[in-house]
Design a protein around this motif. Structure first.
Motif, PDB file in Angstrom:
ATOM      1  N   PHE A   1     -70.506   8.466   7.308  1.00  0.00           N
ATOM      2  CA  PHE A   1     -71.428   7.705   6.439  1.00  0.00           C
ATOM      3  C   PHE A   1     -71.782   6.402   7.128  1.00  0.00           C
ATOM      4  O   PHE A   1     -71.197   6.046   8.152  1.00  0.00           O
ATOM      5  CB  PHE A   1     -70.777   7.413   5.083  1.00  0.00           C
ATOM      6  CG  PHE A   1     -69.313   7.069   5.181  1.00  0.00           C
ATOM      7  CD1 PHE A   1     -68.912   5.842   5.699  1.00  0.00           C
ATOM      8  CD2 PHE A   1     -68.334   7.979   4.780  1.00  0.00           C
ATOM      9  CE1 PHE A   1     -67.572   5.532   5.807  1.00  0.00           C
ATOM     10  CE2 PHE A   1     -66.983   7.670   4.891  1.00  0.00           C
ATOM     11  CZ  PHE A   1     -66.607   6.449   5.399  1.00  0.00           C
TER      12      PHE A   1
ATOM     13  N   PRO B   1     -69.434   1.475  -1.577  1.00  0.00           N
ATOM     14  CA  PRO B   1     -70.375   2.325  -0.839  1.00  0.00           C
ATOM     15  C   PRO B   1     -71.516   2.782  -1.733  1.00  0.00           C
ATOM     16  O   PRO B   1     -71.335   2.945  -2.949  1.00  0.00           O
ATOM     17  CB  PRO B   1     -69.508   3.511  -0.415  1.00  0.00           C
ATOM     18  CG  PRO B   1     -68.126   2.980  -0.355  1.00  0.00           C
ATOM     19  CD  PRO B   1     -68.049   1.946  -1.427  1.00  0.00           C
TER      20      PRO B   1
ATOM     21  N   LYS C   1     -61.631   0.087   2.519  1.00  0.00           N
ATOM     22  CA  LYS C   1     -60.785  -0.730   3.387  1.00  0.00           C
ATOM     23  C   LYS C   1     -60.172   0.117   4.514  1.00  0.00           C
ATOM     24  O   LYS C   1     -60.039  -0.338   5.634  1.00  0.00           O
ATOM     25  CB  LYS C   1     -59.654  -1.382   2.570  1.00  0.00           C
ATOM     26  CG  LYS C   1     -60.138  -2.362   1.531  1.00  0.00           C
ATOM     27  CD  LYS C   1     -59.004  -3.032   0.793  1.00  0.00           C
ATOM     28  CE  LYS C   1     -58.201  -2.074  -0.072  1.00  0.00           C
ATOM     29  NZ  LYS C   1     -58.962  -1.503  -1.194  1.00  0.00           N
ATOM     30  N   THR C   2     -59.793   1.345   4.153  1.00  0.00           N
ATOM     31  CA  THR C   2     -59.069   2.173   5.113  1.00  0.00           C
ATOM     32  C   THR C   2     -59.903   2.435   6.370  1.00  0.00           C
ATOM     33  O   THR C   2     -59.380   2.405   7.483  1.00  0.00           O
ATOM     34  CB  THR C   2     -58.663   3.506   4.446  1.00  0.00           C
ATOM     35  OG1 THR C   2     -58.009   3.197   3.210  1.00  0.00           O
ATOM     36  CG2 THR C   2     -57.716   4.275   5.328  1.00  0.00           C
TER      37      THR C   2
ATOM     38  N   THR D   1     -70.950  -0.029   4.802  1.00  0.00           N
ATOM     39  CA  THR D   1     -71.630  -1.014   3.953  1.00  0.00           C
ATOM     40  C   THR D   1     -71.705  -2.329   4.733  1.00  0.00           C
ATOM     41  O   THR D   1     -70.965  -2.531   5.699  1.00  0.00           O
ATOM     42  CB  THR D   1     -70.845  -1.269   2.649  1.00  0.00           C
ATOM     43  OG1 THR D   1     -69.557  -1.817   2.988  1.00  0.00           O
ATOM     44  CG2 THR D   1     -70.647   0.007   1.864  1.00  0.00           C
TER      45      THR D   1
ATOM     46  N   ASP E   1     -61.739  -3.988  -3.817  1.00  0.00           N
ATOM     47  CA  ASP E   1     -61.397  -3.078  -4.893  1.00  0.00           C
ATOM     48  C   ASP E   1     -61.037  -1.707  -4.344  1.00  0.00           C
ATOM     49  O   ASP E   1     -61.416  -1.350  -3.240  1.00  0.00           O
ATOM     50  CB  ASP E   1     -62.602  -2.935  -5.826  1.00  0.00           C
ATOM     51  CG  ASP E   1     -62.401  -3.728  -7.095  1.00  0.00           C
ATOM     52  OD1 ASP E   1     -61.257  -3.763  -7.581  1.00  0.00           O
ATOM     53  OD2 ASP E   1     -63.376  -4.293  -7.602  1.00  0.00           O
TER      54      ASP E   1
ATOM     55  N   ARG F   1     -72.089   5.488  -5.203  1.00  0.00           N
ATOM     56  CA  ARG F   1     -70.893   5.633  -6.029  1.00  0.00           C
ATOM     57  C   ARG F   1     -71.284   5.429  -7.492  1.00  0.00           C
ATOM     58  O   ARG F   1     -71.952   4.459  -7.821  1.00  0.00           O
ATOM     59  CB  ARG F   1     -69.908   4.560  -5.581  1.00  0.00           C
ATOM     60  CG  ARG F   1     -68.480   4.701  -5.913  1.00  0.00           C
ATOM     61  CD  ARG F   1     -67.710   5.834  -5.310  1.00  0.00           C
ATOM     62  NE  ARG F   1     -67.502   5.913  -3.869  1.00  0.00           N
ATOM     63  CZ  ARG F   1     -66.638   5.192  -3.179  1.00  0.00           C
ATOM     64  NH1 ARG F   1     -65.921   4.288  -3.759  1.00  0.00           N
ATOM     65  NH2 ARG F   1     -66.500   5.392  -1.894  1.00  0.00           N
TER      66      ARG F   1
END
Ligand code: ADP
Ligand code: MG
Length: 702
Positions: free
Chosen positions: A271, A453, A306-307, A274, A301, A456
């Motif tokens: 993807f 993202p 984050k990963t 962001t 959030d 969502r």
């Protein structure tokens, strides 16, 4: 500078002695001079002015009013006997009531005469009222109205202390003696130019005036000065750590963006990032080029991505010849990281290994070897990672997930895994307000992913009262029919554990009746289960064998079941905001529209209502954390309990945010101009911080 005097045991203060010292220590934690000096009044009684009846309201402290008596009447018999008086001024009427000393007061009151009354305004049946006011005849033009010249300080005391004549007045006397005796020794701690710039009063004056203010303006100036000092020294300590670290430790330099990173970015990343993710990556990229060790907190959030950012940073480290690891607080989470990273990388030449408490010894040995040889470049695991046996060849980048479950000591242990300490990225899905982050993690740099993202679907949150339970069951059945899974969460709070467990048991019974076998299957997870049983039940739900998971809040932070799209929270009014938000974050991970249903009783407290309304209104964790901070104060925000930093006596991180920002900026300027604190005007800071420990007290020298 001799601050020894403030560490003098309290029993040596004139008027104290061993017996009183003992009870001061037990009841108020006052064991030396410094403690007593910093036992600040918790309120002041305003005798500096007269209020008008129309100005009073129940939120005011004790006030004085000049009134004229209209009538008086004794009503009731024996136990219920009371004196009621009607008084007025040119703005309104007020009712006064006495339940004790009725006869005596009654004699004093003469209709038509003017009085000064003093007490806490209240209201009764919508009318202005005051219970048990002090009262004395008004002397026109007289300034000698008893005690009406000052703000009277009121100190916290207890029944036991009162038995030793240490009520508020008694404490005040001791403090007066203390200030008289030690005034000379209350030395300045903040450089002159800062005092001048912010018009802060001298420290000695501030301590005097916070205890014995002449008027409210003086009091405010004194309080401000001492608040500023508190905030200033917390920031000072944090930034000093940070600056010293930069001097002490070199940081690995990641010069190249190489094949691992590029291949992932161009060929594998499924993807677009962001813009928040890109920004954070850039921040990390800059950090890792400067030759200084990075210590960065990444807030975002659940589901903000984050990963991926962590993974890409790790690939950057690997491109520069380093090994990397991720440490998660639980096995389940480590497992999930392992799986998602493994599938994202999808590279037979880049091995990802998992190391947890349940990794078999044989596998463990292989991992240890590959780490030492440098062959293994990505290790994911739990605390097992920081065991001494685990040795890396060249660890360069460390990711710590869910910081608040790890102590500072554990963070430090990871650093020591390499000669040059690795860069550290701490990730947390519990957003906290900026000012709080600055205080708790003031020695870290902070990055924020404040954007989800694209595409969502926001979780839809509804608030149902108990009366809509049938509707809720209907909704559950509808979603299950669509193939979705549902969490039902019950509170389990220590103080009311028995009742909570009963609620849980009742809840399970109702659920089992409403959702019977064989059509429906329910997993049950609560704290009384063994770890193995808990895990087995979790796994049944994860595998989709059960449609409903009834649980107390033991549901793991971060657990990912994409097919679970409904979160029902029972007795939602009893949860804190950040907890509600965390729980809601368990859903909304798949492609489906997700829902969060907050069940509550009809009768809600003000705060309870604000909490539920906030949840319905917003999905933004930062917004929620700000409101949480306003409602509860900083001491109760998740992740702050173990931090002594928040032991603030005067400043309040919720209401003094502006001042905190100023103090922070001020300290930053000091270190920008004089990183080693060598300038003469900054010597005062070196000295103060030695005895000051972050502005908290004199005796806890770190
Ligand atoms: P967090 O760790 O912040 O909770 P994750 O990194 O686990 O979030 O991401 C949650 C999900 O969103 C994952 O499935 C991830 O692959 C996906 N994701 C992450 N970033 C993006 C993005 N920019 N666009 C679309 N999906 C994303
Ligand atoms: Mg995650």
């Amino acid at each position: 500078m001799n601050q020894q005097i403030f560490q003098t045991p309290i029993e040596y203060l004139r008027g104290v002695g061993t017996a009183r010292a003992e009870v001061l220590r037990k009841e108020l934690g006052i064991s030396n001079f410094a403690d007593l000096l910093r036992h600040f009044p918790y309120k002041y009684i305003d005798r500096t002015r007269f209020y008008k009846i129309s100005e009073t309201n129940p939120d005011l402290p004790h006030v004085q009013i000049i009134v004229r008596l209209k009538s008086k009447e004794i009503v009731g018999e024996k136990h219920t006997k009371r004196l009621i008086a009607q008084v007025y001024d040119d703005t309104g009427v007020m009712e006064l009531a006495w339940f004790q000393g009725v006869k005596w007061v009654e004699k004093l009151l003469i209709p038509g005469k003017a009085y000064v009354i003093f007490g806490k305004p209240g209201s009764f049946n919508g009318k202005a009222q005051m219970a048990h006011p002090e009262i004395e005849p008004y002397i026109p033009g007289g300034t000698k109205q008893s005690g009406n010249l000052k703000l009277q300080p009121v100190y916290n005391s207890t029944e036991k202390l009162k038995a030793f004549s240490l009520d508020s007045k008694g404490l005040q006397k001791l403090i007066a003696i203390l200030i008289e005796q030690t005034s000379r020794d209350i030395l300045e701690t903040i450089p002159q130019q800062i005092l001048q710039k912010f018009k802060l009063v001298d420290r000695r004056e501030a301590y005097h005036n916070i205890h014995f203010p002449a008027d409210s303006a003086t009091l405010m100036v004194a309080t401000n000065r001492l608040k500023f000092e508190e905030l200033f020294f917390i920031q000072f300590k944090m930034l000093k750590n940070k600056v010293q670290r930069a001097f002490k430790f070199k940081g690995n330099v990641f010069n190249t963006v190489g094949d691992y990173f590029n291949d992932f970015y161009k060929n594998k990343l499924p993807f677009d990032l962001t813009s928040a993710q890109k920004r954070v990556l850039k921040e990390i990229r800059l950090d890792t080029q400067r030759g200084i060790q990075m210590n960065r907190l990444l807030q975002g959030d659940v589901g903000s991505g984050k990963t991926v950012v962590a993974l890409m940073s790790m690939l950057l480290a690997i491109d520069n010849g380093f090994q990397t690891c991720i440490m998660a607080p639980t096995e389940i989470l480590a497992n999930q990281h392992y799986q998602s990273i493994e599938s994202l990388i999808n590279d037979e030449f880049l091995e990802v290994a998992l190391l947890t408490g349940s990794t078999p010894a044989k596998r463990r040995r292989v991992i240890h070897e590959k780490l030492e040889s440098g062959e293994l470049k990505i290790l994911i695991g739990t605390h097992a990672l920081i065991e001494d046996k685990v040795q890396f060849k060249n660890l360069g980048f460390v990711v710590i997930d869910e910081q608040h479950r790890f102590g500072v000591e554990q963070r430090a242990k990871l650093w020591r895994k390499n000669v040059v300490p690795p860069h550290v990225l701490v990730m947390t899905a519990t957003p906290i307000p900026r000012t709080l982050a600055m205080t708790l993690y003031g020695d870290l740099d902070v990055s924020v992913i404040d954007e989800l993202p694209k595409g969502r679907k926001p979780i839809e949150t509804l608030h149902f009262f108990e009366s809509s339970r049938l509707r809720m069951f209907g909704f559950m059945k509808q979603e299950i029919a669509k193939g979705r899974q549902i969490y039902v969460v019950y509170p389990l709070i220590k103080e009311s554990e028995k009742l909570d467990l009963k609620n849980l048991t009742d809840g399970i019974e109702v659920m089992s009746r409403e959702f019977p076998l064989p059509q429906f299957r329910i997993s049950i997870v609560h704290g009384k289960l063994s770890a193995a049983d808990k895990d087995a039940e979790m796994q049944r739900f994860v595998r989709g064998e059960t449609q409903i998971m009834v649980a107390t809040t033991v549901i793991e932070v971060g657990v990912n079941v994409p097919n679970a799209s409904v979160m029902i929270i029972e007795n939602a009014e009893r949860f804190g905001l950040s907890q509600l938000h965390q729980l809601r974050g368990r859903v909304g991970r798949g492609a489906e529209q997700s829902f969060c249903i907050l069940m509550s009783t009809q009768k809600l407290s003000h705060d309870g209502k604000v909490r539920l309304d906030t949840m319905v209104k917003t999905n933004n964790g930062f917004e929620i954390s700000e409101i949480d901070l306003q409602l509860r104060g900083p001491g109760n925000i998740e992740g702050t309990q173990q931090s002594g930093v928040l032991d603030l006596k005067l400043a309040n991180l919720a209401t003094d945010q502006q001042m905190l920002l100023v103090a922070r900026r001020c300290v930053e300027e000091v270190f920008e101009q004089d990183p080693q604190l060598q300038l003469p005007e900054n010597q005062i800071l070196n000295q103060a911080s030695l005895t000051h420990n972050g502005g908290l007290s004199w005796d806890k020298i770190s």
